[in-house]
Design an enzyme around this catalytic site. Structure first.
Site, PDB file in Angstrom:
ATOM      1  N   CYS A   1     -15.054  -0.520 -27.739  1.00  0.00           N
ATOM      2  CA  CYS A   1     -16.453  -0.074 -27.784  1.00  0.00           C
ATOM      3  C   CYS A   1     -16.947   0.188 -26.364  1.00  0.00           C
ATOM      4  CB  CYS A   1     -17.318  -1.118 -28.482  1.00  0.00           C
ATOM      5  SG  CYS A   1     -16.956  -1.288 -30.230  1.00  0.00           S
ATOM      6  N   GLU A   2     -16.266   1.068 -25.676  1.00  0.00           N
ATOM      7  CA  GLU A   2     -16.612   1.519 -24.325  1.00  0.00           C
ATOM      8  C   GLU A   2     -16.233   2.982 -24.229  1.00  0.00           C
ATOM      9  OE1 GLU A   2     -18.089   0.265 -21.698  1.00  0.00           O
ATOM     10  OE2 GLU A   2     -18.389  -1.772 -22.464  1.00  0.00           O
TER      11      GLU A   2
ATOM     12  N   GLU B   1       4.999  -5.961   1.731  1.00  0.00           N
ATOM     13  CA  GLU B   1       4.725  -6.521   0.406  1.00  0.00           C
ATOM     14  C   GLU B   1       4.391  -5.409  -0.580  1.00  0.00           C
ATOM     15  OE1 GLU B   1       1.838  -9.236   2.059  1.00  0.00           O
ATOM     16  OE2 GLU B   1       0.197  -7.936   1.451  1.00  0.00           O
TER      17      GLU B   1
ATOM     18  N   ARG C   1      -6.561   1.249 -15.387  1.00  0.00           N
ATOM     19  CA  ARG C   1      -6.782   2.116 -14.232  1.00  0.00           C
ATOM     20  C   ARG C   1      -7.561   3.396 -14.557  1.00  0.00           C
ATOM     21  NH1 ARG C   1      -3.365   4.380 -11.540  1.00  0.00           N
ATOM     22  NH2 ARG C   1      -4.163   3.988  -9.440  1.00  0.00           N
TER      23      ARG C   1
ATOM     24  N   GLY D   1       4.235  -3.473  -3.907  1.00  0.00           N
ATOM     25  CA  GLY D   1       4.231  -3.767  -5.332  1.00  0.00           C
ATOM     26  C   GLY D   1       4.335  -2.473  -6.113  1.00  0.00           C
ATOM     27  N   ARG D   2       3.300  -1.642  -5.989  1.00  0.00           N
ATOM     28  CA  ARG D   2       3.251  -0.358  -6.691  1.00  0.00           C
ATOM     29  C   ARG D   2       4.500   0.483  -6.408  1.00  0.00           C
ATOM     30  NH1 ARG D   2      -1.759   2.212  -7.556  1.00  0.00           N
ATOM     31  NH2 ARG D   2      -2.566   1.009  -5.801  1.00  0.00           N
TER      32      ARG D   2
ATOM     33  N   GLY E   1       0.782  -1.223   0.000  1.00  0.00           N
ATOM     34  CA  GLY E   1       0.000   0.000   0.000  1.00  0.00           C
ATOM     35  C   GLY E   1       0.812   1.270   0.000  1.00  0.00           C
TER      36      GLY E   1
ATOM     37  N   TYR F   1     -10.964   3.250 -12.575  1.00  0.00           N
ATOM     38  CA  TYR F   1     -10.932   4.032 -11.340  1.00  0.00           C
ATOM     39  C   TYR F   1     -11.024   5.531 -11.565  1.00  0.00           C
ATOM     40  CZ  TYR F   1      -8.767  -0.278  -9.473  1.00  0.00           C
ATOM     41  OH  TYR F   1      -8.483  -1.563  -9.112  1.00  0.00           O
TER      42      TYR F   1
END
Length: 418
Positions: free
Chosen positions: A339-340, A271, A309, A273-274, A230, A313
């Protein structure tokens, strides 16, 4: 600041030739930047007697990148069979792997126990009887419920599907001990992309307090606490950096105070990651269309299937147009071909005037970029490249092909007749 300036200086002069050689779109990662961040993380926690990063494989599941983590002495946080196998593919074994379960199947447990096993980090007390053979080392993921607030991404812990509740935690460790476990760890994960270091310090303090309570009640000691991942990165140009060194120093003080009271201190695991790879990746894409209607739309050869993302988000990713720094800006939407209508990398973003053939660099895709790719509309995930420390560029995953997309349609006939 998005994309470290050192990465930009190494990458941008090479980009036209890299794009000409490999074709776009592609994600490209910076080996030097990843190694520098790993070194910075270890330096920040040098005051803790035993510290280890378990890289969150879900952030960037590429064996070449995982090999960099192993070379730095890091372990791997895995949450699926595929992630376990990726980690083992580059040599991780036993306690190099933290298997953080979530709605875990018997098959998952069997895989976690294979090839030297892993640290089993259980998500629920009900999973204890489902573990085929109780390992000597067991860990539980703790959900504090109303005792803590998650950050805006993770949300309210009471509403989270993850972890053992506060009331279940002591019975969980008691039951694990009765089933033969003799070594213990405690884990939590309460924040995502958190830039306030104090939140992580508070999380470490919470876990150490729980360790004291559980140890006193059950007569056990803890080998480690895992404060989860995080750690945040500044996606926007005006966002602050996470003060990782102050965070490390204050957490080290907590561990040293614990050692003074109890004569030992558990190891500290995390842990990230980002934080480890996010800023050290970019999605490079070529402008292929320009549409002028109610707004100006710049169409590129990458789509949301390469970077979910922004569409999922509303997340901000900074964008540079190669060789156009300082040119007059216009307001555009940068879009893909799905097509979104949420297939957009930027909405009403001031950017230099873009024409077909321009290279766009979308920052901070080194975590949850390729990993969250998908195949809607039959879109194919792009290739991945590594900009190595020596200045050369290496293909570390080829692009998907139409044959890959159709591969699961090749199978033996199987009709069930009831």
């Amino acid at each position: 600041m998005p994309m470290p300036e050192t990465f930009k200086q190494r990458l941008f002069p090479l980009l036209p030739s890299i794009a000409a050689h490999y074709g776009t779109p592609f994600h490209i990662y910076d080996e030097q930047g990843i190694r520098d961040t790993g070194r910075r993380l270890k330096e920040a926690f040098a005051g803790v007697a035993r510290f280890r990063e378990y890289y969150a494989v879900k952030a960037l599941p590429n064996p070449r990148v995982l090999a960099l983590m192993a070379d730095m002495g890091f372990g791997f946080d895995c949450s699926s069979i595929a992630e376990l196998r990726l980690s083992r593919r580059i040599g991780a074994r036993g306690e190099d792997i933290m298997f953080t379960s979530n709605n875990t199947s018997a098959e998952d447990f069997r895989e976690a126990a294979a090839e030297g096993g892993s640290i089993l980090n259980l998500d629920d007390i009900s999973l204890l009887p489902k573990v085929p053979e109780m390992p000597s080392l067991i860990c539980f993921r703790y959900n504090p419920g109303e005792r803590r607030s998650g950050n805006e991404i993770i949300g309210n812990p009471v509403e989270s599907k993850y972890g053992v509740s506060h009331e279940q935690l002591l019975p969980a460790f008691r039951q694990a001990k009765e089933m033969g476990a003799s070594r213990f760890g405690l884990h939590t994960m309460l924040a995502s992309n958190e830039l306030n270091y104090r939140y992580m310090v508070q999380t470490a303090a919470m876990l150490l307090e729980l360790v004291e309570e559980i140890s006193a009640e059950l007569g056990i000691t803890f080998e480690f606490v895992n404060i989860g991942g995080g750690l945040g990165i500044p996606y926007r140009p005006d966002a602050p950096d996470l003060d990782v060194h102050t965070m490390g120093r204050e957490i080290a003080d907590l561990f040293q105070a614990f050692a003074t009271r109890h004569g030992y201190q558990p190891a500290l695991y995390m842990e990230s990651g980002r934080f480890m790879t996010g800023p050290h990746g970019a999605l490079v894409t070529t402008a292929i269309n320009r549409k002028e209607i109610y707004r100006t739309y710049v169409g590129v050869d990458a789509s949301m299937s390469s970077l979910m993302r922004p569409g999922m988000y509303g997340a901000y990713h900074h964008i540079d147009v190669v060789d156009k720094d300082g040119e007059p800006a216009e307001v555009v939407d940068v879009v893909g071909s799905l097509c979104e209508n949420n297939d957009k990398f930027a909405i009403q973003r001031p950017l230099p005037r873009i024409v077909d053939g321009d290279l766009l660099v979308i920052h901070d895709t080194g975590a949850h970029g390729i990993a969250m790719g998908f195949n809607y509309n039959g879109n194919l995930r792009p290739k991945e490249l590594l900009l190595r420390c020596d200045g050369t560029t290496e293909l570390i995953r080829r692009a998907e092909t139409v044959d890959d997309y159709f591969a699961t349609l090749s199978f033996a006939a199987d009709v069930f007749h009831p």
